[in-house]
Enzyme design. Structure first.
Site, mmCIF file in Angstrom:
data_model
loop_
_atom_site.group_PDB
_atom_site.id
_atom_site.type_symbol
_atom_site.label_atom_id
_atom_site.label_comp_id
_atom_site.label_asym_id
_atom_site.label_seq_id
_atom_site.Cartn_x
_atom_site.Cartn_y
_atom_site.Cartn_z
ATOM 1 N N ASP A 94 0.524 -1.629 0.207
ATOM 2 C CA ASP A 94 0.064 0.187 0.265
ATOM 3 C C ASP A 94 0.864 1.301 0.290
ATOM 4 O OD1 ASP A 94 -3.052 -0.199 -0.313
ATOM 5 O OD2 ASP A 94 -2.890 -0.858 2.049
ATOM 6 N N THR A 101 -7.845 -5.663 -0.641
ATOM 7 C CA THR A 101 -6.814 -6.484 -0.429
ATOM 8 C C THR A 101 -6.763 -7.995 0.152
ATOM 9 O OG1 THR A 101 -6.697 -4.566 1.093
ATOM 10 C CG2 THR A 101 -5.179 -6.162 2.197
#
Length: 358
Positions: free
Chosen positions: A54, A146
């Site tokens: 991320d 995710t």
């Protein structure tokens, strides 16, 4: 407006190269996570690989935007506090960024390079804009999906440009998405797709891992299908039940007229904004994301790039009432749920949603 005369050529080039670089990094990281998990050395609670991915993705893309458009704001998902408190993670992330910059050195003149941790922290924190209805800003989801990222399944790097509350450009990198999606089991063609849309120009597909930023004239224009018969339709939904109400969505499909004997085969479950890409490229007809509760509000970075991709491929997007999504409301949407479909059936889908939600 033609491929070659649209006013966002520089923005599209920067966004494309930045998303490609971030997609390559996150793809390599996801692959390594899957291998580590197979060897049994990755614990279920270990969130560090996602954190690194991320942060690295957001740093790369924010840096590219600020290098080329210093006055533009960015609405990003992350800030650097967690990273600054964990120098081990920061060191790992900088190593990954340095590696990917060498592998994509041909992009350096346009998207720049990051050379130290402080520069990385600063780039990540450029994503602190609150958005709004005036001016120009970018919305970024550095890793959308995710759970898919951790499974080695579908995830996406999503970037959109918003002007006065309207999305004018979107780029979505889908590292694990096959060009052809027939069902949950049947995927074929080139793996790794880049989906781009520019307001008034159209939506386009190109190979994600092909070097450089191809002009739109060399990319494949994509269009939604105009199917109306429930027997012909396919629906894309999320994989995770915590993100949308699958039970409500099942009721909506029944209300719309799907055959209970075939509806499972007509439903494709995918993580992240790759759902929009499958829809825009004509491989599905309806996207359902019904809220799991009445207070939840979607984040703008989860839908901005996908929103313009659908409109520019001939589709329509709205909330559960059919109203267009408002990207000028700050960091969240001021509405409930997301529905997308081809224009021929959009109103009928909303009617089914309304009936079920009564």
């Amino acid at each position: 407006m033609s491929h070659s005369t649209h006013p966002y050529q520089k923005e599209l080039e920067v966004a494309t190269l930045a998303v490609k670089r971030a997609s390559l990094l996150t793809k390599q990281l996801s692959d390594s996570i899957v291998q580590t998990a197979k060897s049994g050395t990755l614990t279920k609670d270990d969130k560090s690989p996602v954190t690194i991915g991320d942060f690295a993705s957001q740093a790369i893309i924010n840096h590219a935007i600020k290098l080329n458009f210093p006055n533009d704001e960015i609405v990003g998902e992350e800030d650097s506090r967690e990273l600054q408190e964990n120098t081990g993670l920061a060191d790992q992330m900088l190593q990954l960024i340095t590696k990917i910059q060498k592998e994509t050195s041909g992009y350096n003149d346009i998207v720049g390079t990051l050379t130290d941790k402080n520069e990385v922290y600063q780039s990540i924190d450029f994503g602190n804009s609150q958005g709004g209805s005036k001016g120009r800003f970018w919305a970024l989801d550095p890793i959308d999906g995710t759970k898919g990222f951790l499974r080695g399944d579908q995830f996406a790097v999503c970037l959109a440009l918003i002007e006065d509350g309207k999305v004018v450009l979107g780029v979505i990198g889908c590292p694990n998405l096959s060009e052809n999606i027939v069902s949950n089991e049947e995927h074929s063609g080139v793996v790794g797709g880049l989906y781009s849309a520019v307001k008034g120009v159209g939506s386009f597909y190109s190979e994600l891992f092909k070097e450089g930023a191809e002009p739109l004239s060399q990319q494949k224009r994509i269009k939604m299908q105009n199917h109306t018969n429930p027997s012909q339709l396919k629906v894309v939904e999320g994989v995770e039940k915590g993100h949308s109400s699958h039970s409500t969505q099942t009721e909506i499909k029944a209300k719309f007229g799907f055959d209970s004997a075939t509806v499972a085969k007509q439903t494709i479950n995918l993580d992240s904004q790759v759902k929009y890409c499958v829809l825009a490229s004509g491989q599905a007809d309806i996207y359902l994301r019904l809220p799991v509760n009445e207070t939840y509000r979607e984040k703008i970075w989860d839908h901005a790039a996908g929103n313009i991709l659908i409109y520019e491929s001939g589709g329509q997007v709205g909330d559960v009432t059919g109203s267009p999504l408002n990207f000028g409301n700050g960091r969240t949407l001021d509405s409930k749920g997301v529905i997308a479909a081809n224009k021929g059936i959009f109103d009928k889908v909303i009617d089914a949603v309304t009936e079920v939600r009564k």
